[in-house]
Design a protein around this motif. Structure first.
Motif, PDB file in Angstrom:
ATOM      1  N   SER A 129       0.832  -1.205   0.000  1.00 48.12           N
ATOM      2  CA  SER A 129       0.000   0.000   0.000  1.00 48.12           C
ATOM      3  C   SER A 129       0.863   1.251   0.000  1.00 48.12           C
ATOM      4  O   SER A 129       2.027   1.238   0.410  1.00 48.12           O
ATOM      5  CB  SER A 129      -0.927   0.019   1.217  1.00 48.12           C
ATOM      6  N   SER A 130       0.259   2.335  -0.477  1.00 44.40           N
ATOM      7  CA  SER A 130       0.849   3.668  -0.386  1.00 44.40           C
ATOM      8  C   SER A 130      -0.183   4.566   0.272  1.00 44.40           C
ATOM      9  O   SER A 130      -1.365   4.224   0.354  1.00 44.40           O
ATOM     10  CB  SER A 130       1.217   4.191  -1.778  1.00 44.40           C
ATOM     11  N   GLU A 131       0.259   5.721   0.751  1.00 46.18           N
ATOM     12  CA  GLU A 131      -0.623   6.612   1.494  1.00 46.18           C
ATOM     13  C   GLU A 131      -1.115   7.768   0.621  1.00 46.18           C
ATOM     14  O   GLU A 131      -0.408   8.229  -0.277  1.00 46.18           O
ATOM     15  CB  GLU A 131       0.108   7.186   2.715  1.00 46.18           C
ATOM     16  N   MET A 132      -2.339   8.223   0.907  1.00 48.06           N
ATOM     17  CA  MET A 132      -2.912   9.374   0.212  1.00 48.06           C
ATOM     18  C   MET A 132      -3.780  10.133   1.191  1.00 48.06           C
ATOM     19  O   MET A 132      -4.394   9.543   2.092  1.00 48.06           O
ATOM     20  CB  MET A 132      -3.736   8.909  -0.998  1.00 48.06           C
ATOM     21  N   SER A 133      -3.876  11.430   1.014  1.00 47.08           N
ATOM     22  CA  SER A 133      -4.739  12.245   1.875  1.00 47.08           C
ATOM     23  C   SER A 133      -6.194  12.145   1.418  1.00 47.08           C
ATOM     24  O   SER A 133      -6.485  11.804   0.259  1.00 47.08           O
ATOM     25  CB  SER A 133      -4.291  13.703   1.836  1.00 47.08           C
ATOM     26  N   THR A 134      -7.108  12.471   2.318  1.00 40.82           N
ATOM     27  CA  THR A 134      -8.525  12.474   1.959  1.00 40.82           C
ATOM     28  C   THR A 134      -8.802  13.523   0.881  1.00 40.82           C
ATOM     29  O   THR A 134      -9.627  13.302  -0.019  1.00 40.82           O
ATOM     30  CB  THR A 134      -9.400  12.742   3.189  1.00 40.82           C
ATOM     31  N   ALA A 135      -8.121  14.661   0.950  1.00 41.37           N
ATOM     32  CA  ALA A 135      -8.329  15.715  -0.042  1.00 41.37           C
ATOM     33  C   ALA A 135      -7.884  15.270  -1.430  1.00 41.37           C
ATOM     34  O   ALA A 135      -8.546  15.558  -2.438  1.00 41.37           O
ATOM     35  CB  ALA A 135      -7.573  16.980   0.378  1.00 41.37           C
ATOM     36  N   ALA A 136      -6.759  14.541  -1.502  1.00 37.14           N
ATOM     37  CA  ALA A 136      -6.270  14.052  -2.797  1.00 37.14           C
ATOM     38  C   ALA A 136      -7.229  13.021  -3.385  1.00 37.14           C
ATOM     39  O   ALA A 136      -7.457  12.991  -4.603  1.00 37.14           O
ATOM     40  CB  ALA A 136      -4.871  13.462  -2.639  1.00 37.14           C
ATOM     41  N   ALA A 137      -7.816  12.179  -2.538  1.00 36.57           N
ATOM     42  CA  ALA A 137      -8.781  11.187  -3.021  1.00 36.57           C
ATOM     43  C   ALA A 137     -10.023  11.877  -3.578  1.00 36.57           C
ATOM     44  O   ALA A 137     -10.561  11.484  -4.624  1.00 36.57           O
ATOM     45  CB  ALA A 137      -9.153  10.237  -1.894  1.00 36.57           C
ATOM     46  N   LEU A 138     -10.498  12.911  -2.893  1.00 37.57           N
ATOM     47  CA  LEU A 138     -11.658  13.656  -3.374  1.00 37.57           C
ATOM     48  C   LEU A 138     -11.354  14.316  -4.712  1.00 37.57           C
ATOM     49  O   LEU A 138     -12.200  14.333  -5.616  1.00 37.57           O
ATOM     50  CB  LEU A 138     -12.069  14.708  -2.338  1.00 37.57           C
ATOM     51  N   GLU A 139     -10.153  14.829  -4.875  1.00 38.85           N
ATOM     52  CA  GLU A 139      -9.781  15.455  -6.141  1.00 38.85           C
ATOM     53  C   GLU A 139      -9.791  14.440  -7.278  1.00 38.85           C
ATOM     54  O   GLU A 139     -10.204  14.754  -8.402  1.00 38.85           O
ATOM     55  CB  GLU A 139      -8.394  16.103  -6.031  1.00 38.85           C
ATOM     56  N   ILE A 140      -9.362  13.212  -7.002  1.00 37.23           N
ATOM     57  CA  ILE A 140      -9.411  12.161  -8.029  1.00 37.23           C
ATOM     58  C   ILE A 140     -10.852  11.936  -8.472  1.00 37.23           C
ATOM     59  O   ILE A 140     -11.154  11.848  -9.670  1.00 37.23           O
ATOM     60  CB  ILE A 140      -8.785  10.861  -7.499  1.00 37.23           C
ATOM     61  N   ALA A 141     -11.758  11.823  -7.505  1.00 37.40           N
ATOM     62  CA  ALA A 141     -13.171  11.615  -7.849  1.00 37.40           C
ATOM     63  C   ALA A 141     -13.716  12.779  -8.663  1.00 37.40           C
ATOM     64  O   ALA A 141     -14.477  12.593  -9.625  1.00 37.40           O
ATOM     65  CB  ALA A 141     -13.991  11.416  -6.587  1.00 37.40           C
ATOM     66  N   THR A 142     -13.349  13.997  -8.279  1.00 37.21           N
ATOM     67  CA  THR A 142     -13.839  15.186  -8.961  1.00 37.21           C
ATOM     68  C   THR A 142     -13.383  15.236 -10.412  1.00 37.21           C
ATOM     69  O   THR A 142     -14.144  15.632 -11.314  1.00 37.21           O
ATOM     70  CB  THR A 142     -13.351  16.444  -8.212  1.00 37.21           C
ATOM     71  N   ARG A 143     -12.153  14.820 -10.662  1.00 36.81           N
ATOM     72  CA  ARG A 143     -11.592  14.865 -12.012  1.00 36.81           C
ATOM     73  C   ARG A 143     -11.988  13.666 -12.875  1.00 36.81           C
ATOM     74  O   ARG A 143     -11.962  13.747 -14.101  1.00 36.81           O
ATOM     75  CB  ARG A 143     -10.059  14.937 -11.937  1.00 36.81           C
ATOM     76  N   ALA A 144     -12.370  12.552 -12.247  1.00 36.89           N
ATOM     77  CA  ALA A 144     -12.661  11.322 -12.992  1.00 36.89           C
ATOM     78  C   ALA A 144     -14.108  11.285 -13.458  1.00 36.89           C
ATOM     79  O   ALA A 144     -14.963  12.039 -12.981  1.00 36.89           O
ATOM     80  CB  ALA A 144     -12.364  10.108 -12.120  1.00 36.89           C
ATOM     81  N   SER A 145     -14.373  10.383 -14.371  1.00 38.36           N
ATOM     82  CA  SER A 145     -15.742  10.079 -14.802  1.00 38.36           C
ATOM     83  C   SER A 145     -16.076   8.654 -14.383  1.00 38.36           C
ATOM     84  O   SER A 145     -15.234   7.758 -14.493  1.00 38.36           O
ATOM     85  CB  SER A 145     -15.876  10.207 -16.324  1.00 38.36           C
ATOM     86  N   PRO A 146     -17.297   8.403 -13.914  1.00 37.82           N
ATOM     87  CA  PRO A 146     -17.662   7.039 -13.531  1.00 37.82           C
ATOM     88  C   PRO A 146     -17.559   6.096 -14.730  1.00 37.82           C
ATOM     89  O   PRO A 146     -17.771   6.497 -15.882  1.00 37.82           O
ATOM     90  CB  PRO A 146     -19.109   7.183 -13.060  1.00 37.82           C
ATOM     91  N   GLU A 147     -17.253   4.831 -14.462  1.00 35.36           N
ATOM     92  CA  GLU A 147     -17.041   3.862 -15.533  1.00 35.36           C
ATOM     93  C   GLU A 147     -18.052   2.721 -15.517  1.00 35.36           C
ATOM     94  O   GLU A 147     -17.931   1.781 -16.295  1.00 35.36           O
ATOM     95  CB  GLU A 147     -15.613   3.304 -15.441  1.00 35.36           C
ATOM     96  N   THR A 148     -19.053   2.795 -14.652  1.00 35.47           N
ATOM     97  CA  THR A 148     -20.040   1.726 -14.562  1.00 35.47           C
ATOM     98  C   THR A 148     -21.008   1.774 -15.733  1.00 35.47           C
ATOM     99  O   THR A 148     -21.598   2.822 -16.017  1.00 35.47           O
ATOM    100  CB  THR A 148     -20.823   1.830 -13.239  1.00 35.47           C
TER     101      THR A 148
END
Length: 309
Positions: A222-241
């Motif tokens: 595992s590697s570490e990430m902040s909660t803010a960085a994870a939220l930014e990933i969601a904001t920039r990504a598009s759902p794939e379902t």
């Protein structure tokens, strides 16, 4: 199977349900990203992604958000099928054991742990869990019930020991399965919280050896990430379902319907959205959040309510 987005687990180290997923990462040798969340609310970076669902853990892959260990496990199995969590000998039973381990077995284990810890439990934690459960988190009552909870914990351990008594390594035979992952959660929780487990396990040598094998699996890389960085990933990504209808849905639900989804026992916060995909075991709903943007939130069906929004 490689994925464009990291596999992010929102969890905290003491969470027994998170330990299930960490073990699966170890078993399947999955590289994952750890986002450590607070044990109590608020969680301002996570709530925009889940729509208010606040149980732990949550798995995030881009803008797809997976709630509840049942749902997380199935998605990990789909992406990383080997070694399987569902051997042929117990394919259906493996999932069904969660209704035992996560409810009756876990509730008794929680009462044993917190009743024993008693005055060491912070008041802010008690207040948070009362909001989560919608009922009093009565540590004094848990303390008075310790003798009964010891009885219950022992009875559940004996079921595990009986399953292992013929010398098999794992609960379903020669191959580890979700049965083992589910049952181990409660043993792990007591091991990390109270000094009594070794004494209890003297009666159950097969379970003691099994616990040692389970612990040796580890948590993968595992590697570490902040909660803010994870939220930014969601904001920039598009759902794939992809959209998926269920022609056998007994209530005639279909993609496009607006619903609210929530657990049926505690943490009963309805997450509202538009159905994207559904089956007998899974429902995914699309949400548009002012902070996270468009996300698709995934839930299991067993143990969850789906209500008209």
């Amino acid at each position: 199977m490689a994925t464009e987005h990291p596999i992010i687990l929102h969890h905290f180290p003491q969470s027994p349900f998170s330990e299930k997923i960490r073990l699966i990462f170890g078993l399947k040798k999955i590289a994952w990203t750890s986002v450590v969340i607070t044990r109590i609310m608020p969680r301002p970076d996570l709530m925009p992604m889940t729509g208010g669902y606040r149980r732990t853990p949550v798995m995030q892959i881009g803008a797809d958000i997976y709630c509840d260990t049942q749902c997380i496990m199935r998605e990990l199995e789909r992406r990383f099928p080997e070694p399987t969590l569902f051997p042929e000998a117990c394919r259906g039973l493996a999932s069904a054991t969660a209704m035992w381990t996560d409810k009756a077995f876990f509730q008794g284990t929680v009462n044993l742990v917190f009743g024993t810890l008693a005055d060491k439990v912070p008041q802010e934690f008690i207040a948070d869990r009362e909001k989560l459960r919608g009922a009093k988190f009565d540590v004094a009552a848990m303390t008075s019930a310790i003798p009964q909870m010891r009885d219950q914990f022992r009875a559940n351990l004996q079921w595990i020991d009986s399953q292992l008594a013929d010398g098999r390594s794992w609960m379903c035979g020669d191959q580890i399965s979700l049965c083992d992952i589910n049952a181990y959660m409660n043993v792990w929780y007591v091991r990390g919280s109270l000094p009594i487990l070794d004494q209890i396990l003297l009666e159950f040598p097969a379970t003691k050896n099994w616990e040692t094998r389970m612990r040796a699996i580890g948590h993968g890389t595992s590697s570490e990430m902040s909660t803010a960085a994870a939220l930014e990933i969601a904001t920039r990504a598009s759902p794939e379902t992809a959209e998926l209808a269920d022609p056998h849905d007994p209530n005639g639900r279909k993609p496009g319907d607006m619903v609210a989804v929530m657990p049926d026992d505690y943490g009963k916060i309805g997450v509202r959205g538009e159905i994207v995909a559904l089956s007998s075991q899974h429902i995914a709903i699309r949400r548009r959040d002012p902070i996270a943007g468009e996300v698709i939130v995934h839930f299991p069906r067993a143990g969850f309510l789906v209500l008209p929004a």
